[in-house]
Every structure is written in structure tokens, then in C-alpha cells.
Write a protein that holds these residues in place. Structure first.
Motif, mmCIF file in Angstrom:
data_model
loop_
_atom_site.group_PDB
_atom_site.id
_atom_site.type_symbol
_atom_site.label_atom_id
_atom_site.label_comp_id
_atom_site.label_asym_id
_atom_site.label_seq_id
_atom_site.Cartn_x
_atom_site.Cartn_y
_atom_site.Cartn_z
ATOM 1 N N VAL A 276 1.042 -1.574 0.200
ATOM 2 C CA VAL A 276 -0.547 0.573 -0.593
ATOM 3 C C VAL A 276 0.716 1.192 -0.302
ATOM 4 C CG1 VAL A 276 -2.291 1.205 0.882
ATOM 5 C CG2 VAL A 276 -1.507 -1.573 1.236
ATOM 6 N N ARG A 277 0.687 1.988 -0.812
ATOM 7 C CA ARG A 277 1.186 3.259 -0.958
ATOM 8 C C ARG A 277 0.481 4.842 -1.267
ATOM 9 N NH1 ARG A 277 5.024 0.161 -0.042
ATOM 10 N NH2 ARG A 277 6.507 0.294 -1.058
ATOM 11 N N GLY A 278 1.098 5.440 -0.331
ATOM 12 C CA GLY A 278 0.380 6.249 -0.153
ATOM 13 C C GLY A 278 -0.679 7.351 0.805
ATOM 14 N N ALA A 279 -0.901 8.463 1.410
ATOM 15 C CA ALA A 279 -1.827 8.547 2.477
ATOM 16 C C ALA A 279 -2.777 8.600 2.389
ATOM 17 C CB ALA A 279 -0.761 10.354 2.747
ATOM 18 N N ALA A 280 -3.265 8.453 1.388
ATOM 19 C CA ALA A 280 -5.421 8.411 1.292
ATOM 20 C C ALA A 280 -5.713 6.314 1.680
ATOM 21 C CB ALA A 280 -5.462 8.808 -0.098
ATOM 22 N N MET A 281 -4.249 6.297 1.088
ATOM 23 C CA MET A 281 -5.030 4.305 1.374
ATOM 24 C C MET A 281 -4.013 4.497 2.573
ATOM 25 S SD MET A 281 -5.307 3.372 -1.388
ATOM 26 C CE MET A 281 -5.195 1.743 -1.532
ATOM 27 N N ARG A 282 -3.576 5.114 3.350
ATOM 28 C CA ARG A 282 -2.921 4.249 4.645
ATOM 29 C C ARG A 282 -2.218 5.951 5.793
ATOM 30 N NH1 ARG A 282 2.821 2.008 5.123
ATOM 31 N NH2 ARG A 282 3.926 3.611 3.841
ATOM 32 N N SER A 283 -2.367 5.511 7.138
ATOM 33 C CA SER A 283 -1.826 6.773 7.659
ATOM 34 C C SER A 283 -1.119 6.352 8.928
ATOM 35 C CB SER A 283 -3.405 7.508 8.193
ATOM 36 O OG SER A 283 -2.461 8.158 9.367
ATOM 37 N N SER A 284 -0.589 6.785 9.411
ATOM 38 C CA SER A 284 0.554 6.606 10.640
ATOM 39 C C SER A 284 -0.460 6.435 11.344
ATOM 40 C CB SER A 284 1.733 7.230 10.778
ATOM 41 O OG SER A 284 1.357 8.521 11.318
ATOM 42 N N ARG A 285 -1.477 7.040 11.733
ATOM 43 C CA ARG A 285 -2.778 6.756 13.187
ATOM 44 C C ARG A 285 -3.463 5.489 12.911
ATOM 45 N NH1 ARG A 285 -3.334 13.136 14.114
ATOM 46 N NH2 ARG A 285 -1.458 13.869 15.060
ATOM 47 N N SER A 286 -3.624 5.460 11.861
ATOM 48 C CA SER A 286 -4.340 4.123 11.494
ATOM 49 C C SER A 286 -4.080 3.414 12.514
ATOM 50 C CB SER A 286 -4.690 3.039 10.567
ATOM 51 O OG SER A 286 -4.281 4.277 9.546
ATOM 52 N N GLU A 287 -4.971 2.480 13.199
ATOM 53 C CA GLU A 287 -5.223 1.743 14.360
ATOM 54 C C GLU A 287 -5.047 0.549 13.326
ATOM 55 O OE1 GLU A 287 -8.064 3.300 12.883
ATOM 56 O OE2 GLU A 287 -8.444 4.594 15.474
ATOM 57 N N PRO A 288 -4.526 -0.257 14.406
ATOM 58 C CA PRO A 288 -3.739 -2.168 13.168
ATOM 59 C C PRO A 288 -4.947 -3.001 13.238
ATOM 60 C CG PRO A 288 -2.672 -1.674 15.738
ATOM 61 C CD PRO A 288 -3.413 -0.498 15.962
ATOM 62 N N TYR A 289 -5.934 -3.002 13.814
ATOM 63 C CA TYR A 289 -7.584 -4.212 13.340
ATOM 64 C C TYR A 289 -7.649 -2.930 12.176
ATOM 65 C CZ TYR A 289 -11.421 -0.033 13.682
ATOM 66 O OH TYR A 289 -11.856 0.768 13.497
ATOM 67 N N GLY A 290 -7.714 -1.301 12.064
ATOM 68 C CA GLY A 290 -8.580 -1.120 10.457
ATOM 69 C C GLY A 290 -7.378 -1.342 9.613
ATOM 70 N N GLU A 291 -6.260 -1.655 9.581
ATOM 71 C CA GLU A 291 -4.747 -1.209 8.905
ATOM 72 C C GLU A 291 -4.863 -3.192 8.033
ATOM 73 O OE1 GLU A 291 -1.834 -0.341 7.269
ATOM 74 O OE2 GLU A 291 -2.530 2.141 8.781
ATOM 75 N N ARG A 292 -5.449 -4.231 9.611
ATOM 76 C CA ARG A 292 -5.551 -5.181 9.126
ATOM 77 C C ARG A 292 -6.746 -5.716 7.719
ATOM 78 N NH1 ARG A 292 -4.061 -6.248 14.147
ATOM 79 N NH2 ARG A 292 -5.930 -6.988 13.968
ATOM 80 N N PHE A 293 -7.476 -5.275 7.975
ATOM 81 C CA PHE A 293 -9.114 -5.115 7.377
ATOM 82 C C PHE A 293 -8.828 -4.594 5.623
ATOM 83 C CE2 PHE A 293 -12.541 -2.897 5.336
ATOM 84 C CZ PHE A 293 -13.407 -3.844 5.361
ATOM 85 N N LEU A 294 -8.115 -3.107 6.231
ATOM 86 C CA LEU A 294 -7.805 -2.984 5.031
ATOM 87 C C LEU A 294 -6.773 -3.280 4.078
ATOM 88 C CD1 LEU A 294 -8.018 -0.578 2.787
ATOM 89 C CD2 LEU A 294 -5.734 0.319 4.405
ATOM 90 N N ARG A 295 -6.070 -4.054 4.292
ATOM 91 C CA ARG A 295 -5.212 -5.313 3.427
ATOM 92 C C ARG A 295 -5.173 -6.149 2.902
ATOM 93 N NH1 ARG A 295 0.249 -3.977 3.381
ATOM 94 N NH2 ARG A 295 0.381 -2.082 4.056
#
Length: 194
Positions: free
Chosen positions: A61-80
Motif C-alpha cells: 500500500v502506497r500513499g497517505a490516502a490509503m494509509r495513515s501512521s495514526r491508523s489502528e492496527p485492526y483497521g490496517e489489517r481489514f484494509l489489506r
């Protein structure tokens, strides 16, 4: 400066490299075109915001619109997981992942660190405490509520707001909840790395 060019080619690597060489030969001096890699799929959200699926199944995943340093780990996992499913044409998998994420959130089956927001502290303890009377900031208040009186700028902290619970520093037992006027209640999962 480095830019990436993605092409939809139905060819093998030899043909792809040959095309890169042909196009590269037409570019002006100082501009170089290189073959980097090939991917099974790509989902483009916006300029410089995209997801790639490698042939081994890894999602990049590349780009701030697709991920954020502040994202919660559960949300990152779901997004991926959702991105992988979309790029593989598995819309049922997206729905299943979504329903499973709702289930673990509703049943509170996740550890505190999985629902905590990550912040990079921009103020050291002395600077924050000097201006605290004018403006309170959640990430620093969470540290204070957890008993921390010293920290450095650049340190990372994970925390989340909660109600009717206790503060739970990562890898420790729960301690009684302390309230912070105007900021709500906090459950804390501290981390000074990643």
C-alpha cells in the motif's frame, strides 16, 4: 526525484524489459527509465495512492490516502485484507472480512493495542506541561493518566478513548480509570517503537 509508471501488459518479462529499453532510449539526458517489478494486480485510488498485489499474495500500500501512521492496527489489517480480495475479484471475501471485523469490535475481542491510535509526539514533557493550561492534547493526557511524567519529542504512543473502563498500559494489569475534563476517558497501550 523518482516517479513510477505502471503499464498493463500481457507479455512476459523479456518483452517488458525490451519495452522499457525502447521507451528509455527516447527520453532526454538525465531521465532514466528502469524496470522495477511486475505485479499480479493494482488498485489505483488517486495519484500516488495505490495498492499492489504481488504474485506471492503480498499487498503493498502506497500513499497517505490509503494509509495513515495514526491508523489502528485492526483497521490496517481489514484494509489489506479487503484490498487483496478486491484485487483478486473476491467481493464475497470483502463482505466476510467486514462482518468479521464488526464481530470482533462488537464483542471486544481485540487487545487494546489493536484499537489504539498511534501518535508521534512533537513535544517533550516540559514543553507540553508548560502550555497544558491553555490547551490539552489527548496523546499527552493519556501519558499523564498512565503515570508518565517524562517523554521525548519523537517518541510514539498508542492510545484510544474509552468509556466506563480502566486505563490499561500495554502488557500490564488494569488500573482505575482517571477522567480528563473535556478530553474523555482513555485506555492506553504505550509503545516507544513502531
Amino acid at each position: 526525484m523518482s516517479e513510477k509508471l505502471f503499464c498493463d501488459l500481457s507479455s512476459d518479462r523479456t518483452q517488458e524489459r525490451a519495452l522499457v529499453g525502447e521507451v528509455g532510449a527516447t527520453l532526454p539526458d538525465g531521465v532514466k527509465l528502469e524496470y522495477e517489478a511486475r505485479y499480479a494486480a493494482m488498485l489505483s485510488h488517486a495519484i500516488k495512492n495505490y495498492a499492489l498485489l504481488t504474485y506471492s499474495g503480498e499487498v503493498i500500500v502506497r500513499g497517505a490516502a490509503m494509509r495513515s501512521s495514526r491508523s489502528e492496527p485492526y483497521g490496517e489489517r481489514f484494509l489489506r485484507q479487503a484490498l487483496r480480495c478486491v484485487m483478486q475479484g473476491d467481493l464475497v471475501g470483502v463482505e466476510q472480512g467486514y462482518q468479521e471485523t464488526l464481530r470482533v469490535l462488537r464483542t471486544r475481542s481485540l487487545p487494546a493495542s489493536d484499537v489504539a491510535t498511534r501518535f508521534r509526539l512533537s513535544k517533550d514533557a516540559q514543553t507540553y506541561l508548560a502550555g497544558r493550561a491553555r490547551q490539552k492534547e489527548a496523546q499527552y493526557e493519556a501519558l499523564l493518566l498512565a503515570g508518565r511524567r517524562q517523554w521525548k519529542s519523537g517518541e510514539h504512543v498508542r492510545f484510544y478513548r474509552a468509556s466506563n473502563v480502566s486505563i490499561a498500559p500495554k502488557n500490564s494489569s488494569k488500573v482505575p480509570l482517571k477522567k480528563s475534563p473535556g478530553l474523555g476517558n482513555f485506555r492506553l497501550a504505550l509503545s516507544s517503537a513502531s
